[in-house]
Design an enzyme around this catalytic site. Sequence first.
Site, PDB file in Angstrom:
ATOM      1  N   ASP A   1       5.108 -33.308 -27.861  1.00  0.00           N
ATOM      2  CA  ASP A   1       5.474 -34.523 -28.586  1.00  0.00           C
ATOM      3  C   ASP A   1       5.511 -35.733 -27.644  1.00  0.00           C
ATOM      4  OD1 ASP A   1       6.715 -35.709 -31.120  1.00  0.00           O
ATOM      5  OD2 ASP A   1       8.295 -36.163 -29.661  1.00  0.00           O
TER       6      ASP A   1
ATOM      7  N   GLU B   1       0.343 -34.870 -27.848  1.00  0.00           N
ATOM      8  CA  GLU B   1       0.278 -35.938 -28.836  1.00  0.00           C
ATOM      9  C   GLU B   1       0.114 -37.275 -28.116  1.00  0.00           C
ATOM     10  OE1 GLU B   1       2.696 -38.493 -32.147  1.00  0.00           O
ATOM     11  OE2 GLU B   1       3.615 -37.795 -30.303  1.00  0.00           O
TER      12      GLU B   1
END
Length: 477
Positions: free
Chosen positions: A189, A226
């Site tokens: 993330d 990401e």
Amino acid sequence: LIDPHFERGHSGIVQLFEWKWLDIARECEQFLGPKQFGGVQISPPNENVIIDGRPWFERYQPISYKIATRSGDQKDFIEMTRRCNAVGVRIYADVVINHMAADQVNYTAIGTGGSTAIPSVRNYSAIPYNVSNFHPPCAVNNYNDAYNVRNCELVGLHDLNQTEEDTRAKIVDYFNDLIDLGIAGFRIDASKHMYPTDLEIIFNRVKYLNTTFGFKPKSDPFVYQEVIDTGNEAISKYEYIFACVTEFRYSSEIGRSFSGGDDLKWLVGFGEKWSLLPSHLAVVFIDNHDNQRSSGSGILSYKMRKKYIMAQSFSLAHPYGIKRIMSSFAFDDNRQGPPHDENFRILSPSIDSTGNCTNGWVCEHRWHPIASMVKFMNVVDGEQITSWWDNGKNQIAFSRGSKGFIVFNLDNEDIDYRLISSTLEQGMYCDIITGEKISDDECSGRIVEVQSGGIILTNMSKDDSNGVLAIHIEQRV
Ligand code: QV4
Ligand code: CA
């Protein structure tokens, strides 16, 4: 770091957003394994802060690295990895390591595993992290400044300093715990908000995958980061290609094409030439849990069913990228969490007689055209695009060698019994979008004939409910 460790004959990752571990175990056995999906991206498994009303995004605010969330505890987690790996389906964990929970309404924040933290003074005692593990406060507010993006706080989320050895060590411990528990890899993330050099150091310290779950000795975890790179910011996706990277440009280009922003015929050259990452490094998707919530962005989601089926089918038929398929819960407002009971416990999806999900779960991965196209992807694996056809506008078709053929109609006119060339062998095929083979010579959907010399006589109304027709060699009738 770039091998997803798909079992032979399997590929594609389904993002089972907010699913519980035991529901995923069951889904692997009943659906994903038999349908040859490659793996599952799970929601963050670590303890998160409890926020009033239980919005989905509380899971992006860590309190500790204990496996304790609304999706389940550590015991459930191992049951998931054991049962999924046993049927050839891998588990990839979404890991939130850029930051910890933001300041909450109350001074003391409470986590889903019963731990407490005091975010305002950077006291996360269940790890433990203290002020020395964090960057000094400042807000991410300038995407033209790499330092600001990486060293400041994303929406008030206290920003960990991964250059600090103690922070690295704690992240590596967390990753190693997940590997012990049987995962095959990580979605990292907010990677753009961390230094590539720090991430690379962390990944290189992580242990090999756990062979007791069936992984080959000395397998590195699959890592996909990401990084949202729209092409006009200080930080580039190419800084992160020591492992895989999410290709957000794919999502916006496919969304734009299939929502009528550009003629489909232009997709003839789709791939790296469109300023996309090298295919084997790119994790590609139509939508994810963030951009399906940003209306007006041109991103397609389950809310636009026909175009979504067309776009997702194109993605699964096309050779570019490592595919990720979104599987959502239905929502009206952007905060809304997953389907839950009166005590905010997550509900399990129920499956109706057609195989689709009910009680608030959308399960795009179970929609017949999408599940069938996962099979198509696996059947045509290794074949190039052959015999591209288009009508100069929004009717396109292509083959994948001698293995598969697909045609799309997004125009306002029918494809009117047209002869389209194909590299498929002569014979009768069952259209996998409208049906499937039900016996040696019966198909529950339309039957398509490939004539000698690879000519297909195709008709497709502009009002066709899916806008796509697909055939492959394992569905001949
Ligand atoms: C609020 C104010 C802030 C203020 C702060 C003070 O808005 O201005 O500084 O309070 O405490 C939630 C709320 C957000 C709130 C914040 C902190 O929505 O309003 O800030 O919590 O309390 C998800 C959601 C966020 C959510 C976050 C944490 O999308 O809305 O914030 O979880 O709960 C960029 C990044 C990219 C990121 C994307 C969303 O480059 O990395 O934004 N994507 C990933 C995840 C995403 C997640 C995060 C990163 C953060 O996919 O789901 O954000 O982990 O593009
Ligand atoms: Ca950061």
